[in-house]
Design a protein around this motif. Sequence first.
Motif, PDB file in Angstrom:
ATOM      1  N   THR A 193       4.977  15.764 -14.146  1.00  0.00           N
ATOM      2  CA  THR A 193       4.866  14.598 -14.024  1.00  0.00           C
ATOM      3  C   THR A 193       5.324  14.189 -12.816  1.00  0.00           C
ATOM      4  N   THR A 194       4.170  13.786 -11.593  1.00  0.00           N
ATOM      5  CA  THR A 194       4.241  13.355 -10.787  1.00  0.00           C
ATOM      6  C   THR A 194       3.658  11.869 -10.428  1.00  0.00           C
ATOM      7  N   VAL A 195       4.874  11.397  -9.246  1.00  0.00           N
ATOM      8  CA  VAL A 195       3.972   9.837  -8.983  1.00  0.00           C
ATOM      9  C   VAL A 195       4.235   9.506  -7.775  1.00  0.00           C
ATOM     10  N   ALA A 196       2.547   9.467  -7.686  1.00  0.00           N
ATOM     11  CA  ALA A 196       2.833   8.954  -5.911  1.00  0.00           C
ATOM     12  C   ALA A 196       1.787   8.380  -5.139  1.00  0.00           C
ATOM     13  N   ALA A 197       3.049   7.981  -4.834  1.00  0.00           N
ATOM     14  CA  ALA A 197       2.044   6.555  -4.008  1.00  0.00           C
ATOM     15  C   ALA A 197       0.938   6.620  -2.771  1.00  0.00           C
ATOM     16  N   MET A 198      -0.117   6.098  -2.694  1.00  0.00           N
ATOM     17  CA  MET A 198      -1.029   6.551  -2.008  1.00  0.00           C
ATOM     18  C   MET A 198      -1.521   5.612  -1.179  1.00  0.00           C
ATOM     19  N   HIS A 199      -2.157   5.575  -0.094  1.00  0.00           N
ATOM     20  CA  HIS A 199      -3.029   4.670   1.085  1.00  0.00           C
ATOM     21  C   HIS A 199      -4.804   5.162   1.087  1.00  0.00           C
ATOM     22  N   ASP A 200      -4.553   6.460   0.417  1.00  0.00           N
ATOM     23  CA  ASP A 200      -5.823   6.968   0.918  1.00  0.00           C
ATOM     24  C   ASP A 200      -7.095   7.039  -0.083  1.00  0.00           C
ATOM     25  N   LEU A 201      -7.841   5.330  -0.700  1.00  0.00           N
ATOM     26  CA  LEU A 201      -8.134   5.948  -2.001  1.00  0.00           C
ATOM     27  C   LEU A 201      -9.024   6.944  -2.799  1.00  0.00           C
ATOM     28  N   ASN A 202     -10.285   7.149  -1.121  1.00  0.00           N
ATOM     29  CA  ASN A 202     -10.391   8.661  -1.831  1.00  0.00           C
ATOM     30  C   ASN A 202      -9.404   9.784  -2.219  1.00  0.00           C
ATOM     31  N   LEU A 203      -8.744  10.299  -1.604  1.00  0.00           N
ATOM     32  CA  LEU A 203      -7.972  11.340  -1.823  1.00  0.00           C
ATOM     33  C   LEU A 203      -7.046  10.737  -3.531  1.00  0.00           C
ATOM     34  N   ALA A 204      -6.715  10.040  -3.349  1.00  0.00           N
ATOM     35  CA  ALA A 204      -6.500   9.276  -4.684  1.00  0.00           C
ATOM     36  C   ALA A 204      -7.019   9.528  -6.160  1.00  0.00           C
ATOM     37  N   ALA A 205      -9.011   9.068  -5.987  1.00  0.00           N
ATOM     38  CA  ALA A 205      -9.695   9.328  -7.023  1.00  0.00           C
ATOM     39  C   ALA A 205      -9.713  10.769  -6.696  1.00  0.00           C
TER      40      ALA A 205
END
Length: 270
Positions: A193-205
């Motif tokens: 179960t992973t929660v990651a704060a991300m700023h790169d929208l394509n990496l998040a996608a």
Amino acid sequence: MSHHTPEIRVEDVTWSAGGSRILDRVACTAPAGQVTGLIGPNGSGKTSLLSAIARLERPESGRVLLGDEPATAMNRREFARTVALVEQHSATELDLTVEQIVELGTIPQRGGWARPAARGTGELVAECLATAGITDLRHRLWQSLSGGEKQKTQLARAFAQRPCVLLLDEPTNHLDVSASLELLELIRARGLTTVAAMHDLNLAAMYCDHLVVLRDGRVVAEGPTESVLTAELLAEVYGLDALVQPHPRTGRPLVVLCGTVDATAERSFS
């Protein structure tokens, strides 16, 4: 708590600092065994929400549940055996080797720094180094590592905790594209179960199953990545003019940036 991969539930969490409300009645879920991305503009509360889940900050109200158990009901050792946090700036002044840093991750399992390493600790450390692809760095000193090598070392340390939950704050910050993809593939492969704060929208996608979108300390959208990541949301939350379409090879959302909403409007009127 039994060592399974729990769902995380954040219920009505409010937290303030310096007279400002940073998190405002935040409620969201991170599904068990999936990668949940926290996205939103700078200052929207992503790191603060991770801190609340990691028990670094104590909310004024609300609670965080791991499975059915409130996070605050767990003692420190039990919590450290369940949840591993990889922070954005993990600095150490000590001249430790990569291998020594990864071994620090085994402390919660053996019950304290002073306790001798359990049998099998060496094998566990070696396995985590190999998983992160940094076996050849094991004798290198922390200060000599590149940004990507430091992130992989911290990830190997987190894996050595044998957690069920992995929390990451901007894990690809300062990494080049190749190192970013490698790191996120490593994280996905663990099935935690992973929660990651991300700023790169394509990496998040590409890598997140589930998204929680924050703005001004509030959740404005949550759900499966494909349904949350829309052009309308990006216009509303980020002020971006963007196309969101299925990736031609993977079918996952692909964000094509066209500019900001204001600049696009100006161009159309000029």
